[in-house]
Design a protein around this motif. Structure first.
Motif, PDB file in Angstrom:
ATOM      1  N   ASP A 228       0.864  -1.179   0.000  1.00  0.00           N
ATOM      2  CA  ASP A 228       0.000   0.000   0.000  1.00  0.00           C
ATOM      3  C   ASP A 228       0.903   1.232   0.000  1.00  0.00           C
ATOM      4  OD1 ASP A 228      -1.876   1.974   0.305  1.00  0.00           O
ATOM      5  OD2 ASP A 228      -2.999   0.950   1.881  1.00  0.00           O
ATOM      6  N   VAL A 229       1.386   1.573  -1.181  1.00  0.00           N
ATOM      7  CA  VAL A 229       2.338   2.676  -1.302  1.00  0.00           C
ATOM      8  C   VAL A 229       1.668   4.006  -0.953  1.00  0.00           C
ATOM      9  CG1 VAL A 229       3.906   3.881  -2.866  1.00  0.00           C
ATOM     10  CG2 VAL A 229       3.685   1.393  -3.003  1.00  0.00           C
ATOM     11  N   THR A 230       0.398   4.136  -1.299  1.00  0.00           N
ATOM     12  CA  THR A 230      -0.309   5.388  -1.019  1.00  0.00           C
ATOM     13  C   THR A 230      -0.359   5.673   0.478  1.00  0.00           C
ATOM     14  OG1 THR A 230      -1.659   5.179  -3.014  1.00  0.00           O
ATOM     15  CG2 THR A 230      -2.482   6.629  -1.272  1.00  0.00           C
ATOM     16  N   ALA A 231      -0.750   4.671   1.269  1.00  0.00           N
ATOM     17  CA  ALA A 231      -0.823   4.861   2.720  1.00  0.00           C
ATOM     18  C   ALA A 231       0.562   5.135   3.305  1.00  0.00           C
ATOM     19  CB  ALA A 231      -1.443   3.634   3.377  1.00  0.00           C
ATOM     20  N   ALA A 232       1.563   4.423   2.801  1.00  0.00           N
ATOM     21  CA  ALA A 232       2.925   4.637   3.288  1.00  0.00           C
ATOM     22  C   ALA A 232       3.417   6.031   2.943  1.00  0.00           C
ATOM     23  CB  ALA A 232       3.854   3.581   2.703  1.00  0.00           C
TER      24      ALA A 232
END
Length: 243
Positions: A10-14
């Motif tokens: 989950d690159v967006t959340a990271a």
């Protein structure tokens, strides 16, 4: 060895966490790839240098260090501990992969493959998406090993002219209970611990530079070495002789 980023990240959340706090974590980066890195770093053919801060920025091959009489080893370690009470100091083992490749050192191929992947288009694109920073153009890497008694005390990673934008730590120790030490700790302006990252297997930690942080001493009863790949996402490759 092929290293492929997990499709479950989950690159967006990271990225949101990194933007909000200056640091973030991503679990499950490579899967079997991290297992291969661990195998390479524990291979008897692996070359390690003992890093203790000194005016010459010079590491000593572990084989040479351990060939010294026990009392001389104890003296050097004792000096480092004494300096750590009042100044920046560290003890751990490492191999700088770019430097090792340039010297033609025979180390497990998986580590050279990883260094190449880090500087490939897919990984650089991932780093830029995670950070929102299009300046990232180069990734350096060093294999690191913390044995009992090893540590890295407080510092910011800031180094004038080095082009460091973000620091990263890819943890590859399969098991690491919190009471073994070796914790990545971030401190606030009051000197309090703001957050602690346990070195969880196959987890990538990323944080902005500069940021006050340290690695707590590995306990004498730790059941394994603390193993990771560390380095910086930079605007350009490091100059010769510059960390």
């Amino acid at each position: 060895m092929t290293f492929t980023l997990s499709s479950d990240l989950d690159v967006t959340a990271a990225a949101e966490r990194l933007a909000a706090t200056g640091r973030t974590r991503l679990h499950g980066i490579f899967g079997r790839g991290s297992t291969a890195i661990h195998a390479a770093m524990t291979d008897p053919a692996m070359l390690w240098n003992r890093a203790i801060r000194n005016p010459y920025n010079a590491d000593v091959p572990v084989a040479v260090f351990e060939n010294e009489p026990p009392e001389e080893q104890a003296r050097l370690i004792g000096m480092a501990y004494e300096e750590a009470t009042r100044d920046f100091q560290f003890i751990f083992d490492r191999l700088r992969l770019g430097q090792a490749r340039g010297m033609g050192l025979a180390v497990p191929q998986a580590l050279y493959d990883l260094h190449a992947v880090f500087n490939g288009a897919a990984w650089l694109d991932f780093a830029r998406r995670l950070t929102g920073d299009d300046r990232i153009a180069y990734v350096d890497a060093q294999a690191t090993r913390y044995l009992p008694g090893h540590f890295l005390n407080g510092h910011t990673d800031e180094h004038e002219g080095a082009g460091r934008l973000y620091a990263y730590v890819l943890n590859v120790s399969p098991e690491w209970p919190v009471d073994w030490g070796g914790l990545l700790m971030f401190t606030d302006p009051d000197g309090q611990v703001a957050e602690t990252f346990v070195p969880q297997f196959d987890t990538l930690n990323v944080f902005q530079v500069p940021a006050w942080h340290s690695v707590s001493m590995v306990a004498p009863y730790a059941g394994a070495p603390r193993l990771s790949i560390t380095g910086w996402w930079r605007v350009n490759p490091p100059e010769a002789g510059r960390p």
